[in-house]
Structures are given as C-alpha cells and as structure tokens.
Motif scaffolding. Structure first.
Motif, short mmCIF file in Angstrom:
data_model
loop_
_atom_site.label_atom_id
_atom_site.label_comp_id
_atom_site.label_asym_id
_atom_site.label_seq_id
_atom_site.Cartn_x
_atom_site.Cartn_y
_atom_site.Cartn_z
N LEU A 151 -5.12 -4.32 -9.64
CA LEU A 151 -5.26 -4.33 -8.03
C LEU A 151 -3.75 -3.63 -6.63
O LEU A 151 -3.52 -3.19 -7.87
CB LEU A 151 -4.18 -6.55 -7.83
CG LEU A 151 -5.61 -7.15 -8.60
CD1 LEU A 151 -4.51 -8.60 -8.60
CD2 LEU A 151 -6.67 -7.54 -7.83
N PRO A 152 -4.51 -3.99 -5.65
CA PRO A 152 -3.19 -3.22 -5.16
C PRO A 152 -1.87 -3.17 -4.79
O PRO A 152 -1.45 -5.00 -4.51
CB PRO A 152 -4.15 -3.17 -3.36
CG PRO A 152 -5.04 -4.22 -3.41
CD PRO A 152 -4.77 -4.53 -5.32
N GLY A 153 -0.67 -2.39 -4.94
CA GLY A 153 0.80 -3.24 -5.71
C GLY A 153 1.32 -3.70 -4.09
O GLY A 153 2.15 -4.88 -4.75
N TRP A 154 0.52 -3.69 -3.03
CA TRP A 154 0.91 -4.60 -1.64
C TRP A 154 0.62 -5.94 -1.61
O TRP A 154 1.39 -7.25 -1.33
CB TRP A 154 0.09 -3.93 -0.16
CG TRP A 154 -0.87 -4.14 -0.41
CD1 TRP A 154 -1.70 -2.82 -0.63
CD2 TRP A 154 -1.94 -4.64 -0.16
NE1 TRP A 154 -2.85 -3.26 -0.36
CE2 TRP A 154 -3.46 -4.09 -0.08
CE3 TRP A 154 -2.10 -5.84 0.72
CZ2 TRP A 154 -4.32 -5.42 0.19
CZ3 TRP A 154 -2.61 -7.20 0.92
CH2 TRP A 154 -4.16 -6.47 0.76
N LEU A 155 -0.19 -6.04 -2.67
CA LEU A 155 -1.07 -7.57 -2.75
C LEU A 155 0.24 -8.86 -3.87
O LEU A 155 0.36 -9.87 -3.34
CB LEU A 155 -2.13 -7.56 -3.42
CG LEU A 155 -3.22 -8.47 -3.65
CD1 LEU A 155 -2.97 -9.54 -2.52
CD2 LEU A 155 -4.28 -8.66 -3.99
#
Length: 144
Positions: A48-52
C-alpha cells in the motif's frame, strides 16, 4: 423483538466500545507504538502507499473520538468500515484465529459487522450530535 427501553443504552455501549477500539488502534498502536513513519513503512511493506497510513490514522483517531462522543455515529461507523475491510484483506492470508502469527481475519470482520450494526441501530443515548438522514433517505426508510 427489540426491548425499546434498553436499546438506546445498547447502541450507546456499542458506539463507545467501537470508538475506544478505533482510538486505541490509531493513537496507541499506530502513533505511540509503531510511530507514524513506522506505520507508513508497514503499509509500504504490504503493497500500500505510505501516505495511506497517515490517512487511516487520522480517520481512525477522529472517527473514534466522534463515536465516543456520539457525533453522527451512523455515518462515522459507515465511513470507518472500509478501513476494516482493508484490514480483512491484509489478514486474510493468516487464517481465522487472530492470535496466529500475523493475525487472523475474524476480528476485522467482526468489527466491520459492528460498524454496520451501529449504522443500523443509530447513535444511542447521550449522543452530542445524533445522526440525521437526508430527506430522500428518510422517505425511503419511512421516517417522517
């Protein structure tokens, strides 16, 4: 048959329990235990993207507080359910029992179900801002 005398208290207890769980999962686990950068790193490690991780943290923290306080609890519970669906996805490969290595998927599934139950039964007693249905939904549900 639902006992109308006690159902507002049951909805209140469910609301507070869900809220405390979301607060614990965001503030205690993500912020204080792993740290937000560590949580973001974990999100990246599972694809998953880290910003999520930051979005999930904010949603869980604000949503948990809103549930405890009774601020639009029906809608907050529905808004938090997709996070739990993501947790089911993550834990799906680890089996059923949550104490298995990596955790199982039954606990996130149970919490998802509880979010839907909260949305169905309403805010309960002592809600600061009870949920309101938009007029088209009120007509559909047969509520004046």
């Amino acid at each position: 048959m639902v006992d109308e005398r006690f159902s507002p208290y049951a909805a209140f207890l469910l609301r507070v329990a869900l809220g405390v769980m979301f607060l614990a999962h965001s503030v205690v686990l993500k912020l204080m235990t792993f740290g937000l950068p560590g949580t973001a790193q974990f999100f990246v490690s599972i694809g998953l993207p880290g910003w999520l991780a930051y979005v999930v943290f904010v949603m869980e923290a604000i949503g948990g507080a809103a549930l405890v306080l009774g601020v639009q609890a029906r809608w907050v519970a529905l808004a938090l359910a997709p996070i739990l669906v993501g947790a089911i996805w993550h834990h799906s490969g680890f089996g059923w029992v949550f104490d298995a290595e990596g955790g199982g998927w039954e606990y996130p599934l149970y919490l998802t179900l509880l979010c839907f139950v909260q949305a169905l039964i309403g805010d309960g007693r002592w809600a600061l801002s009870p949920s309101r249905f938009p007029q088209p939904l009120r007509r559909l549900a047969g509520v004046a």
